[in-house]
Motif scaffolding. Structure first.
Motif, PDB file in Angstrom:
ATOM      1  N   TYR A  10      -1.552  13.297-112.570  1.00 49.72           N
ATOM      2  CA  TYR A  10      -0.637  13.948-113.279  1.00 49.72           C
ATOM      3  C   TYR A  10      -1.060  15.297-113.444  1.00 49.72           C
ATOM      4  O   TYR A  10      -0.601  16.306-113.463  1.00 49.72           O
ATOM      5  CB  TYR A  10      -0.481  13.091-114.588  1.00 49.72           C
ATOM      6  CG  TYR A  10       0.712  13.895-115.799  1.00 49.72           C
ATOM      7  CD1 TYR A  10       1.676  13.354-115.966  1.00 49.72           C
ATOM      8  CD2 TYR A  10       0.090  14.967-116.360  1.00 49.72           C
ATOM      9  CE1 TYR A  10       2.682  13.697-116.988  1.00 49.72           C
ATOM     10  CE2 TYR A  10       1.109  15.497-117.132  1.00 49.72           C
ATOM     11  CZ  TYR A  10       2.261  14.882-117.491  1.00 49.72           C
ATOM     12  OH  TYR A  10       2.961  15.667-118.324  1.00 49.72           O
ATOM     13  N   LEU A  11      -2.449  15.242-113.851  1.00 46.32           N
ATOM     14  CA  LEU A  11      -3.166  16.446-114.112  1.00 46.32           C
ATOM     15  C   LEU A  11      -3.222  17.412-112.949  1.00 46.32           C
ATOM     16  O   LEU A  11      -3.717  18.650-113.153  1.00 46.32           O
ATOM     17  CB  LEU A  11      -4.736  16.188-114.799  1.00 46.32           C
ATOM     18  CG  LEU A  11      -4.594  15.389-115.767  1.00 46.32           C
ATOM     19  CD1 LEU A  11      -6.107  15.120-116.443  1.00 46.32           C
ATOM     20  CD2 LEU A  11      -4.127  16.425-117.070  1.00 46.32           C
ATOM     21  N   LEU A  20       4.451  19.356-119.088  1.00 42.63           N
ATOM     22  CA  LEU A  20       3.431  19.603-120.100  1.00 42.63           C
ATOM     23  C   LEU A  20       3.452  20.884-120.836  1.00 42.63           C
ATOM     24  O   LEU A  20       3.619  20.898-122.111  1.00 42.63           O
ATOM     25  CB  LEU A  20       2.174  18.990-119.618  1.00 42.63           C
ATOM     26  CG  LEU A  20       0.863  18.737-120.637  1.00 42.63           C
ATOM     27  CD1 LEU A  20       1.581  17.647-121.735  1.00 42.63           C
ATOM     28  CD2 LEU A  20      -0.292  18.527-120.069  1.00 42.63           C
ATOM     29  N   CYS A  21       3.329  21.883-120.097  1.00 45.85           N
ATOM     30  CA  CYS A  21       3.476  23.287-120.559  1.00 45.85           C
ATOM     31  C   CYS A  21       4.813  23.519-120.992  1.00 45.85           C
ATOM     32  O   CYS A  21       4.644  24.334-122.235  1.00 45.85           O
ATOM     33  CB  CYS A  21       2.998  24.245-119.272  1.00 45.85           C
ATOM     34  SG  CYS A  21       1.443  24.183-118.841  1.00 45.85           S
ATOM     35  N   ALA A  42      -2.974   7.423-122.095  1.00 43.50           N
ATOM     36  CA  ALA A  42      -4.211   8.008-120.941  1.00 43.50           C
ATOM     37  C   ALA A  42      -4.592   6.872-120.080  1.00 43.50           C
ATOM     38  O   ALA A  42      -5.185   5.915-120.783  1.00 43.50           O
ATOM     39  CB  ALA A  42      -5.063   8.668-121.626  1.00 43.50           C
ATOM     40  N   LEU A  43      -4.550   6.793-118.834  1.00 42.08           N
ATOM     41  CA  LEU A  43      -5.211   5.901-118.003  1.00 42.08           C
ATOM     42  C   LEU A  43      -6.714   6.379-117.852  1.00 42.08           C
ATOM     43  O   LEU A  43      -7.044   7.511-118.175  1.00 42.08           O
ATOM     44  CB  LEU A  43      -4.612   5.881-116.685  1.00 42.08           C
ATOM     45  CG  LEU A  43      -3.111   5.461-116.799  1.00 42.08           C
ATOM     46  CD1 LEU A  43      -2.128   5.350-115.184  1.00 42.08           C
ATOM     47  CD2 LEU A  43      -2.926   4.062-117.465  1.00 42.08           C
ATOM     48  N   ASP A  44      -7.647   5.292-117.383  1.00 45.11           N
ATOM     49  CA  ASP A  44      -8.927   5.646-117.345  1.00 45.11           C
ATOM     50  C   ASP A  44      -9.286   6.679-116.363  1.00 45.11           C
ATOM     51  O   ASP A  44     -10.305   7.312-116.682  1.00 45.11           O
ATOM     52  CB  ASP A  44      -9.493   4.187-116.742  1.00 45.11           C
ATOM     53  CG  ASP A  44      -9.486   3.285-117.827  1.00 45.11           C
ATOM     54  OD1 ASP A  44      -9.430   3.506-119.199  1.00 45.11           O
ATOM     55  OD2 ASP A  44      -9.729   2.176-117.432  1.00 45.11           O
ATOM     56  N   ASP A  45      -8.554   7.094-115.593  1.00 46.06           N
ATOM     57  CA  ASP A  45      -9.017   8.164-114.316  1.00 46.06           C
ATOM     58  C   ASP A  45      -8.389   9.325-115.059  1.00 46.06           C
ATOM     59  O   ASP A  45      -8.806  10.594-114.300  1.00 46.06           O
ATOM     60  CB  ASP A  45      -8.334   7.981-113.081  1.00 46.06           C
ATOM     61  CG  ASP A  45      -6.955   7.951-113.222  1.00 46.06           C
ATOM     62  OD1 ASP A  45      -6.392   7.996-114.063  1.00 46.06           O
ATOM     63  OD2 ASP A  45      -6.414   7.959-111.789  1.00 46.06           O
TER      64      ASP A  45
END
Length: 130
Positions: A10-11, A20-21, A42-45
């Motif tokens: 996602y990031l 997101l923005c 939020a997932l762990d990664d």
């Protein structure tokens, strides 16, 4: 209300970062308004809890922006289409805003299980743990 399921991909996705923005922009870049609209899982990664991690994400988008901008400067604007030119501008926005957006989300208590996400996602108050 928008549910954001944050992970590493996602990031680094221009589509997700645009979303997101836009949420941030539509919230007048005010943390409280943003957090009222967004429910985060939020997932762990999804590494964004520290200033170093957030800066790395911003650097990723700055590098993407710089690489594309350099190509356009070297070869002229006729090598890039209108949609990719828009993406170039968005990458600049991502690199400037992502750290503040993620810092806003990092400072809240987030759900750790799907059950907590359901409770938190449809409740108007902050997530609390008993």
């Amino acid at each position: 209300r928008v549910f954001v399921i944050l992970n590493h991909k996602y990031l680094r996705s221009p589509y997700c970062m645009f979303e997101l923005c836009e949420l941030w922009r539509m919230s007048r870049q005010e943390g409280a308004v943003f957090l009222d609209r967004v429910r985060l899982y939020a997932l762990d990664d999804a590494l964004f809890d520290t200033p170093v991690a957030r800066t790395r994400i911003a650097i990723h988008w700055r590098q993407q922006h710089t690489e594309l901008e350099t190509l356009v400067r070297e070869h002229g604007t006729d090598v890039i289409g209108e949609s990719d030119f828009k993406r170039l501008r968005l990458m600049g926005t991502f690199s400037r805003d992502v750290s503040e957006i993620l810092a806003t989300m990092a400072d809240i208590v987030r759900p750790r299980t799907f059950e907590e996400l359901v409770l938190y996602g449809f409740d108007d108050g902050p997530l609390t743990r008993g």
